[in-house]
Design a protein around this motif. Structure first.
Motif, PDB file in Angstrom:
ATOM      1  N   ARG A 149     -59.578 -39.631-151.720  1.00 37.93           N
ATOM      2  CA  ARG A 149     -58.701 -40.611-152.358  1.00 37.93           C
ATOM      3  C   ARG A 149     -57.281 -40.269-151.919  1.00 37.93           C
ATOM      4  O   ARG A 149     -56.596 -39.471-152.557  1.00 37.93           O
ATOM      5  CB  ARG A 149     -58.832 -40.562-153.881  1.00 37.93           C
ATOM      6  N   THR A 179     -59.800 -46.503-152.586  1.00 37.46           N
ATOM      7  CA  THR A 179     -59.100 -46.053-153.788  1.00 37.46           C
ATOM      8  C   THR A 179     -58.000 -45.083-153.392  1.00 37.46           C
ATOM      9  O   THR A 179     -58.189 -44.228-152.511  1.00 37.46           O
ATOM     10  CB  THR A 179     -60.054 -45.367-154.785  1.00 37.46           C
ATOM     11  N   VAL A 211     -57.762 -50.251-154.567  1.00 37.29           N
ATOM     12  CA  VAL A 211     -57.480 -49.910-155.962  1.00 37.29           C
ATOM     13  C   VAL A 211     -56.487 -48.762-156.001  1.00 37.29           C
ATOM     14  O   VAL A 211     -56.710 -47.716-155.373  1.00 37.29           O
ATOM     15  CB  VAL A 211     -58.767 -49.515-156.711  1.00 37.29           C
ATOM     16  N   HIS A 213     -55.696 -46.087-158.100  1.00 37.10           N
ATOM     17  CA  HIS A 213     -56.432 -45.472-159.201  1.00 37.10           C
ATOM     18  C   HIS A 213     -55.503 -44.861-160.245  1.00 37.10           C
ATOM     19  O   HIS A 213     -55.698 -45.033-161.448  1.00 37.10           O
ATOM     20  CB  HIS A 213     -57.378 -44.408-158.631  1.00 37.10           C
TER      21      HIS A 213
END
Length: 319
Positions: A149, A179, A211, A213
Protein backbone atom coordinates in the motif's frame (compact mmCIF):
# COMPACT_ATOMS: atom_id res chain seq x y z
CA UNK A 1 15.99 16.76 14.02
CA UNK A 2 18.28 14.33 12.25
CA UNK A 3 19.08 15.24 8.65
CA UNK A 4 19.11 12.22 6.38
CA UNK A 5 20.94 14.27 3.75
CA UNK A 6 23.84 15.00 6.06
CA UNK A 7 26.63 12.47 6.26
CA UNK A 8 27.38 10.86 9.58
CA UNK A 9 30.82 11.33 11.08
CA UNK A 10 30.34 8.47 13.54
CA UNK A 11 30.11 5.64 11.00
CA UNK A 12 32.41 2.79 12.05
CA UNK A 13 35.23 1.83 9.73
CA UNK A 14 33.90 -1.71 9.49
CA UNK A 15 30.33 -0.87 8.46
CA UNK A 16 29.38 -4.48 7.86
CA UNK A 17 30.26 -5.32 11.46
CA UNK A 18 28.39 -2.26 12.68
CA UNK A 19 25.28 -3.34 10.81
CA UNK A 20 25.50 -6.84 12.24
CA UNK A 21 25.64 -5.36 15.74
CA UNK A 22 22.79 -2.96 15.03
CA UNK A 23 20.44 -5.59 13.66
CA UNK A 24 21.63 -8.60 15.67
CA UNK A 25 19.03 -11.04 16.90
CA UNK A 26 16.21 -9.85 14.61
CA UNK A 27 16.30 -12.58 11.95
CA UNK A 28 13.11 -14.27 13.12
CA UNK A 29 10.84 -11.32 12.33
CA UNK A 30 9.09 -10.93 9.00
CA UNK A 31 10.56 -8.45 6.53
CA UNK A 32 8.42 -5.68 5.08
CA UNK A 33 8.79 -2.92 2.53
CA UNK A 34 7.05 0.43 3.00
CA UNK A 35 7.11 2.43 -0.23
CA UNK A 36 7.03 6.23 -0.09
CA UNK A 37 6.50 8.06 -3.40
CA UNK A 38 8.80 11.05 -3.71
CA UNK A 39 7.32 14.48 -4.33
CA UNK A 40 9.62 17.33 -5.43
CA UNK A 41 7.00 19.89 -4.34
CA UNK A 42 7.23 18.87 -0.67
CA UNK A 43 9.91 21.01 0.95
CA UNK A 44 10.11 18.92 4.12
CA UNK A 45 10.56 15.46 2.56
CA UNK A 46 13.62 14.84 4.76
CA UNK A 47 11.48 15.57 7.83
CA UNK A 48 8.84 13.13 6.60
CA UNK A 49 11.50 10.43 6.21
CA UNK A 50 12.88 11.24 9.65
CA UNK A 51 9.49 11.06 11.38
CA UNK A 52 8.46 7.87 9.60
CA UNK A 53 11.74 6.13 10.46
CA UNK A 54 11.62 7.30 14.08
CA UNK A 55 8.02 6.13 14.44
CA UNK A 56 8.82 2.71 13.00
CA UNK A 57 11.72 2.44 15.43
CA UNK A 58 9.39 3.36 18.29
CA UNK A 59 7.10 0.56 17.14
CA UNK A 60 9.96 -1.86 17.84
CA UNK A 61 11.26 -2.28 14.31
CA UNK A 62 14.79 -2.10 12.96
CA UNK A 63 14.60 0.26 10.00
CA UNK A 64 16.68 0.66 6.87
CA UNK A 65 15.83 3.97 5.14
CA UNK A 66 16.63 3.75 1.43
CA UNK A 67 16.54 7.11 -0.34
CA UNK A 68 16.49 6.49 -4.10
CA UNK A 69 14.70 9.72 -5.06
CA UNK A 70 16.14 12.19 -7.55
CA UNK A 71 16.76 14.60 -4.65
CA UNK A 72 18.78 12.02 -2.68
CA UNK A 73 22.56 12.29 -2.31
CA UNK A 74 24.75 10.28 -4.63
CA UNK A 75 25.48 6.80 -3.22
CA UNK A 76 28.88 5.78 -1.93
CA UNK A 77 31.10 4.70 -4.81
CA UNK A 78 31.44 1.21 -3.31
CA UNK A 79 27.67 0.83 -2.93
CA UNK A 80 27.39 -0.06 -6.61
CA UNK A 81 29.37 -3.21 -5.82
CA UNK A 82 28.29 -3.80 -2.23
CA UNK A 83 25.17 -2.05 -0.90
CA UNK A 84 26.27 -2.55 2.70
CA UNK A 85 29.29 -0.33 2.07
CA UNK A 86 27.01 2.67 1.54
CA UNK A 87 24.84 2.24 4.66
CA UNK A 88 25.21 4.79 7.45
CA UNK A 89 24.11 4.31 11.06
CA UNK A 90 21.86 7.25 11.99
CA UNK A 91 20.68 6.16 15.45
CA UNK A 92 20.10 2.87 17.29
CA UNK A 93 17.68 0.89 15.16
CA UNK A 94 17.77 3.19 12.11
CA UNK A 95 20.22 3.03 9.22
CA UNK A 96 20.28 5.09 6.03
CA UNK A 97 21.33 4.26 2.47
CA UNK A 98 21.56 7.02 -0.17
CA UNK A 99 20.63 5.12 -3.32
CA UNK A 100 19.98 7.59 -6.12
CA UNK A 101 20.20 5.68 -9.39
CA UNK A 102 20.89 2.29 -7.77
CA UNK A 103 17.49 0.66 -8.56
CA UNK A 104 18.14 0.96 -12.30
CA UNK A 105 21.24 -1.19 -11.90
CA UNK A 106 19.01 -4.10 -10.82
CA UNK A 107 16.47 -3.94 -13.67
CA UNK A 108 15.96 -7.24 -15.47
CA UNK A 109 14.94 -7.82 -19.08
CA UNK A 110 11.27 -7.39 -18.18
CA UNK A 111 11.85 -3.97 -16.64
CA UNK A 112 11.48 -5.16 -13.05
CA UNK A 113 13.78 -3.93 -10.28
CA UNK A 114 12.40 -6.33 -7.67
CA UNK A 115 15.90 -7.76 -7.29
CA UNK A 116 16.97 -4.46 -5.73
CA UNK A 117 14.60 -5.04 -2.80
CA UNK A 118 16.04 -8.51 -2.25
CA UNK A 119 19.55 -7.08 -2.48
CA UNK A 120 18.69 -4.59 0.27
CA UNK A 121 17.66 -7.37 2.64
CA UNK A 122 20.79 -9.30 1.68
CA UNK A 123 22.90 -6.25 2.53
CA UNK A 124 21.20 -5.91 5.94
CA UNK A 125 19.93 -9.46 6.55
CA UNK A 126 18.17 -8.83 9.85
CA UNK A 127 16.42 -5.56 9.03
CA UNK A 128 12.73 -5.65 9.90
CA UNK A 129 11.54 -2.87 7.60
CA UNK A 130 12.86 -1.14 4.51
CA UNK A 131 11.45 2.38 4.14
CA UNK A 132 11.86 2.94 0.41
CA UNK A 133 11.71 6.54 -0.84
CA UNK A 134 11.79 6.84 -4.63
CA UNK A 135 10.05 8.31 -7.65
CA UNK A 136 6.79 6.62 -8.60
CA UNK A 137 8.31 5.16 -11.79
CA UNK A 138 11.12 3.50 -9.83
CA UNK A 139 8.70 2.25 -7.17
CA UNK A 140 6.57 0.66 -9.89
CA UNK A 141 9.61 -1.33 -11.06
CA UNK A 142 10.50 -2.41 -7.52
CA UNK A 143 6.95 -3.27 -6.39
CA UNK A 144 6.04 -5.51 -9.31
CA UNK A 145 3.97 -8.48 -8.11
CA UNK A 146 4.38 -7.39 -4.48
CA UNK A 147 1.49 -6.72 -2.11
CA UNK A 148 1.89 -3.16 -0.86
CA UNK A 149 0.00 0.00 0.00
CA UNK A 150 2.26 2.82 -1.23
CA UNK A 151 2.49 6.02 0.75
CA UNK A 152 1.81 9.19 -1.21
CA UNK A 153 3.36 12.44 -0.02
CA UNK A 154 1.88 15.93 -0.34
CA UNK A 155 1.98 19.36 1.25
CA UNK A 156 -0.32 22.32 1.69
CA UNK A 157 0.36 23.37 -1.91
CA UNK A 158 -1.60 22.70 -5.14
CA UNK A 159 1.40 21.48 -7.13
CA UNK A 160 2.28 18.91 -4.48
CA UNK A 161 -1.28 17.59 -4.58
CA UNK A 162 -1.17 17.28 -8.37
CA UNK A 163 2.10 15.36 -8.13
CA UNK A 164 0.69 13.03 -5.48
CA UNK A 165 -2.26 12.27 -7.77
CA UNK A 166 0.10 11.69 -10.72
CA UNK A 167 2.14 9.25 -8.60
CA UNK A 168 -1.03 7.39 -7.65
CA UNK A 169 -2.09 7.18 -11.30
CA UNK A 170 1.29 5.92 -12.51
CA UNK A 171 1.59 3.31 -9.75
CA UNK A 172 -1.90 2.01 -10.37
CA UNK A 173 -1.40 1.79 -14.12
CA UNK A 174 1.92 -0.05 -13.86
CA UNK A 175 1.40 -2.22 -10.78
CA UNK A 176 -2.36 -2.59 -10.38
CA UNK A 177 -2.09 -1.50 -6.74
CA UNK A 178 -5.37 0.21 -5.85
CA UNK A 179 -5.04 1.27 -2.20
CA UNK A 180 -2.82 4.08 -0.91
CA UNK A 181 -2.03 6.05 2.22
CA UNK A 182 -1.12 9.72 2.41
CA UNK A 183 1.52 11.53 4.46
CA UNK A 184 0.67 15.23 4.53
CA UNK A 185 3.54 17.58 5.43
CA UNK A 186 1.71 20.65 6.67
CA UNK A 187 0.92 22.69 9.74
CA UNK A 188 -1.47 21.03 12.14
CA UNK A 189 -3.37 24.32 12.29
CA UNK A 190 -3.93 24.61 8.55
CA UNK A 191 -7.66 24.94 7.78
CA UNK A 192 -7.16 23.16 4.43
CA UNK A 193 -5.99 19.77 5.73
CA UNK A 194 -9.31 17.97 5.50
CA UNK A 195 -10.14 19.51 2.12
CA UNK A 196 -6.76 18.39 0.73
CA UNK A 197 -7.39 14.82 1.86
CA UNK A 198 -10.96 14.89 0.52
CA UNK A 199 -9.80 16.26 -2.84
CA UNK A 200 -7.14 13.60 -3.36
CA UNK A 201 -9.47 10.85 -2.15
CA UNK A 202 -12.26 11.98 -4.48
CA UNK A 203 -10.02 12.29 -7.55
CA UNK A 204 -8.39 8.90 -6.93
CA UNK A 205 -11.79 7.24 -6.59
CA UNK A 206 -13.59 9.04 -9.43
CA UNK A 207 -10.88 8.97 -12.10
CA UNK A 208 -8.72 5.98 -11.17
CA UNK A 209 -10.91 3.68 -9.10
CA UNK A 210 -8.20 3.85 -6.40
CA UNK A 211 -8.79 4.09 -2.65
CA UNK A 212 -7.06 6.49 -0.27
CA UNK A 213 -7.14 4.16 2.70
CA UNK A 214 -5.77 6.44 5.43
CA UNK A 215 -3.74 9.59 5.98
CA UNK A 216 -1.48 11.09 8.59
CA UNK A 217 -0.14 14.56 9.28
CA UNK A 218 3.56 15.36 9.63
CA UNK A 219 3.92 18.85 11.04
CA UNK A 220 7.56 20.00 10.66
CA UNK A 221 7.01 22.55 13.44
CA UNK A 222 6.13 19.88 16.01
CA UNK A 223 8.95 17.99 17.76
CA UNK A 224 9.31 14.31 17.03
CA UNK A 225 8.09 11.92 19.75
CA UNK A 226 10.91 10.93 22.14
CA UNK A 227 9.78 7.34 22.66
CA UNK A 228 6.76 6.15 20.77
CA UNK A 229 3.22 7.19 20.14
CA UNK A 230 2.25 6.36 23.73
CA UNK A 231 4.43 9.24 24.94
CA UNK A 232 2.69 11.57 22.52
CA UNK A 233 -0.74 10.47 23.70
CA UNK A 234 0.32 10.96 27.33
CA UNK A 235 1.42 14.47 26.49
CA UNK A 236 -1.95 15.24 24.92
CA UNK A 237 -3.74 13.84 27.98
CA UNK A 238 -1.46 15.84 30.27
CA UNK A 239 -2.22 19.04 28.40
CA UNK A 240 -5.93 18.34 28.70
CA UNK A 241 -5.57 17.71 32.45
CA UNK A 242 -3.66 20.97 32.91
CA UNK A 243 -6.37 22.80 31.01
CA UNK A 244 -9.08 21.36 33.26
CA UNK A 245 -7.15 22.48 36.36
CA UNK A 246 -6.86 26.10 35.19
CA UNK A 247 -8.94 28.57 37.24
CA UNK A 248 -12.08 29.59 35.43
CA UNK A 249 -12.15 26.56 33.12
CA UNK A 250 -15.50 24.86 32.63
CA UNK A 251 -16.01 21.71 30.60
CA UNK A 252 -19.04 23.19 28.86
CA UNK A 253 -17.08 26.05 27.29
CA UNK A 254 -16.86 25.70 23.53
CA UNK A 255 -15.87 29.22 22.55
CA UNK A 256 -12.28 30.44 22.58
CA UNK A 257 -13.50 33.77 23.93
CA UNK A 258 -14.82 32.07 27.07
CA UNK A 259 -11.73 30.03 27.84
CA UNK A 260 -9.23 32.87 27.63
CA UNK A 261 -5.86 32.96 25.89
CA UNK A 262 -3.86 30.59 28.21
CA UNK A 263 -6.53 27.89 28.07
CA UNK A 264 -6.99 28.37 24.33
CA UNK A 265 -3.27 28.05 23.75
CA UNK A 266 -3.12 24.75 25.65
CA UNK A 267 -6.17 23.52 23.78
CA UNK A 268 -4.57 24.39 20.43
CA UNK A 269 -1.33 22.64 21.37
CA UNK A 270 -3.16 19.50 22.47
CA UNK A 271 -5.23 19.64 19.30
CA UNK A 272 -2.06 19.92 17.17
CA UNK A 273 -0.53 16.83 18.77
CA UNK A 274 -3.79 14.92 18.48
CA UNK A 275 -3.98 15.61 14.73
CA UNK A 276 -0.36 14.51 14.26
CA UNK A 277 -0.55 11.25 16.24
CA UNK A 278 -2.15 9.31 13.38
CA UNK A 279 1.30 8.53 11.93
CA UNK A 280 1.93 5.70 14.38
CA UNK A 281 -1.44 4.11 13.69
CA UNK A 282 -0.97 4.38 9.93
CA UNK A 283 2.50 2.81 9.97
CA UNK A 284 1.37 0.09 12.39
CA UNK A 285 -1.32 -0.85 9.85
CA UNK A 286 1.33 -0.90 7.12
CA UNK A 287 3.38 -3.39 9.13
CA UNK A 288 0.62 -5.99 9.17
CA UNK A 289 0.19 -6.03 5.40
CA UNK A 290 1.04 -9.29 3.71
CA UNK A 291 4.20 -8.27 1.84
CA UNK A 292 4.83 -11.62 0.14
CA UNK A 293 5.30 -11.30 -3.62
CA UNK A 294 2.08 -12.01 -5.46
CA UNK A 295 1.96 -14.38 -8.36
CA UNK A 296 0.94 -12.69 -11.59
CA UNK A 297 -2.50 -14.03 -12.61
CA UNK A 298 -2.62 -15.89 -15.90
CA UNK A 299 -4.76 -14.16 -18.52
CA UNK A 300 -8.06 -15.91 -19.19
CA UNK A 301 -9.00 -17.16 -22.61
CA UNK A 302 -11.71 -14.50 -22.89
CA UNK A 303 -9.16 -11.77 -22.23
CA UNK A 304 -7.11 -12.92 -25.22
CA UNK A 305 -10.04 -12.59 -27.65
CA UNK A 306 -10.46 -9.02 -28.93
CA UNK A 307 -13.90 -7.55 -28.48
CA UNK A 308 -15.36 -6.49 -31.85
CA UNK A 309 -16.52 -2.92 -32.25
CA UNK A 310 -20.14 -2.30 -33.04
CA UNK A 311 -20.98 0.07 -35.90
CA UNK A 312 -20.60 3.62 -34.71
CA UNK A 313 -18.72 2.68 -31.55
CA UNK A 314 -15.82 5.03 -30.78
CA UNK A 315 -12.35 3.97 -29.71
CA UNK A 316 -11.24 5.35 -26.31
CA UNK A 317 -8.83 7.74 -28.04
CA UNK A 318 -11.70 9.24 -30.04
CA UNK A 319 -13.81 10.16 -27.02
Amino acid sequence: MRDFYATSASVPLDQAEGLRQLFSGRAGRSRQVIALAANPHVAFNATVLDRAAATLSCLGRQVLVVDAALSAPAPHEMARLDLAAGVELMMPGVAYLPARGLPLQHVDTRGSAARFVEALFDAVPSADVVLLHAEAADLARMLSRRAARPLLMAADHPESLKHAYASCKLLMQRTGLATYDLLLAASARSPRILSIVASLRGCADSFLGAVLHDWALVDPALPAPPAGEEIRRERVDGLADERCEEPGYESGHESGHETGEPDGRRHDEAHDFARAERLGELLAAQLVLDDAPEAAPAPSAAALVPTPLHPGQMLPADR
